[in-house]
Enzyme design. Sequence first.
Site, PDB file in Angstrom:
ATOM      1  N   GLU A 165       0.813  -1.223   0.000  1.00 24.49           N
ATOM      2  CA  GLU A 165       0.000   0.000   0.000  1.00 24.49           C
ATOM      3  C   GLU A 165       0.848   1.275   0.000  1.00 24.49           C
ATOM      4  OE1 GLU A 165      -2.738   0.436   3.302  1.00 24.49           O
ATOM      5  OE2 GLU A 165      -3.551   2.285   2.495  1.00 24.49           O
ATOM      6  N   LYS A 207      -2.383  -2.036  -3.205  1.00 24.05           N
ATOM      7  CA  LYS A 207      -3.456  -1.199  -2.632  1.00 24.05           C
ATOM      8  C   LYS A 207      -3.079   0.268  -2.814  1.00 24.05           C
ATOM      9  CE  LYS A 207      -5.959  -0.257   1.655  1.00 24.05           C
ATOM     10  NZ  LYS A 207      -6.629  -0.833   2.804  1.00 24.05           N
TER      11      LYS A 207
HETATM   12  P1  13P Z   1      -9.430   4.126   4.078  1.00 27.39           P
HETATM   13  O1  13P Z   1     -10.239   3.404   3.029  1.00 27.39           O
HETATM   14  O2  13P Z   1     -10.264   4.709   5.174  1.00 27.39           O
HETATM   15  O3  13P Z   1      -8.469   5.097   3.456  1.00 27.39           O
HETATM   16  O4  13P Z   1      -8.562   3.034   4.818  1.00 27.39           O
HETATM   17  C1  13P Z   1      -7.947   2.065   4.067  1.00 27.39           C
HETATM   18  C2  13P Z   1      -6.704   1.644   4.727  1.00 27.39           C
HETATM   19  O5  13P Z   1      -6.537   0.512   5.086  1.00 27.39           O
HETATM   20  C3  13P Z   1      -5.647   2.647   4.917  1.00 27.39           C
HETATM   21  O6  13P Z   1      -4.473   1.989   5.306  1.00 27.39           O
END
Ligand code: 13P
Length: 326
Positions: A165, A207
Site C-alpha cells: 500500500e 493497494k
Molecule cells: P481508508 O479506506 O479509510 O483510506 O482506509 C484504508 C486503509 O486501510 C488505509 O491503510
Amino acid sequence: MVSDNRGLLAIDESSGTIKKRFDTIGVESTEANRRDYRANLLRAKDLGHYIGGAILFDETLRQSAADGVKIVDVLKAQGIVPGIKVDKGPKPLAGFPGETVTEGLDGLAARVDEYVALGARFAKWRAVIHIGDGYPTPTGLAANAQGLARYARICQEGGLVPVVEPEVLMDGDHDIETCQRVTEAALDAVFTALKAHGVLLEGMILKPNMVIAGSDCPTQTSADDIAARTVATLRRCVPAAVPGITFLSGGQTELEATVNLNAMNAKFGPNPWKLSFSYGRALQASALEAWSGKAENQPAAQAALLKRAQLNSQASAGTYTGEGVN
Ligand code: 13P
C-alpha cells in the site's frame, strides 16, 4: 481474496485512529467497545459474499467476541480470509521535512511467523506519500518503496500474501494532475524495489490511492476523469502479473468511493488485473454512525456495512447503477 467481485474490508485501525473514529460518535475506545463493534460487523449475515478478506489490527487477531468465539473463526465461518496490518506507522523521515517513512521491519519475520500461527493469511503495510512544497522527493519515494519491498519479501517467505500500500494522500490543495504525476512516480519506485527484492508479483495485491484532486483543491473533477486517470496511471506502472488491485478510500465519501470504482470497471476496461476495493472509512462510516455505541443498534450497523459491501462489489464488476451514476 478478490474473486467473485469481492473486495477487502480494512478494519485494522490503529489504537490512535480507532479512538478518533469513536470520538466522532462519543464512544470511549475501550478494548471491549472495539471488540464489540468489530465482532458485530464481521458477523453481518452473508458478508463473505462481498468481502473476500478482512485486515485486522494486532489486538483483533488475538481477540474473541464476547461469546468466546475467536474473531479468526468468525471470519472463517463467513469465508473471509483473515489479514493483519504489520506496519508500525509512518514516522518523520530524517532530513526531509514533510515526508514520512513507515517503520516496522525490525523483528518482522518473527512477527509474521506468529501471525501465521494465529491464523492470518495475508498482511498489509502502508507507506504514506505526502504532497507539499518540494516533496515528495526521489529519496522519500525510494525509502518508502524499499520498506514496502522488504516487507513484501519477508511476508512471502513467511507465508503471508503481502498487500502493498503506497498511499498518496488526498490532504492538500494540489490538483489532479499533480496527484497523477506523484502517483506514477510512487508506483514506479515501488515496482522497481519489488523487482530488486525478488518479490513474486503473482503473489501480491497492490493497494493504491485513486488519482484524485487534493481535498482542498477548488477544482474537483468528475468520476470519469478520476477513473480514466487512475486506470491510465496503473497501466503505465503495474505489471499484468499482479492479480489484484484494491483501492483505499483515503477520505472519499462512501458514495464517491463506490461511483469512482464503478466508473473504472464500467468504462475503462478490460484490464489485466482485477480492480476492486480495500476500504476502511468508505465501508464503515455509516455503520459506525448507525451503531453509535449502543447494543440495540448492532443490526442497523450490520445492515449499513452490508449495503456498502454489496454496492462496492457491484462497482468492482462495473454493474453499480445507483445514486451518483450518470
Ligand atoms: P481508508 O479506506 O479509510 O483510506 O482506509 C484504508 C486503509 O486501510 C488505509 O491503510
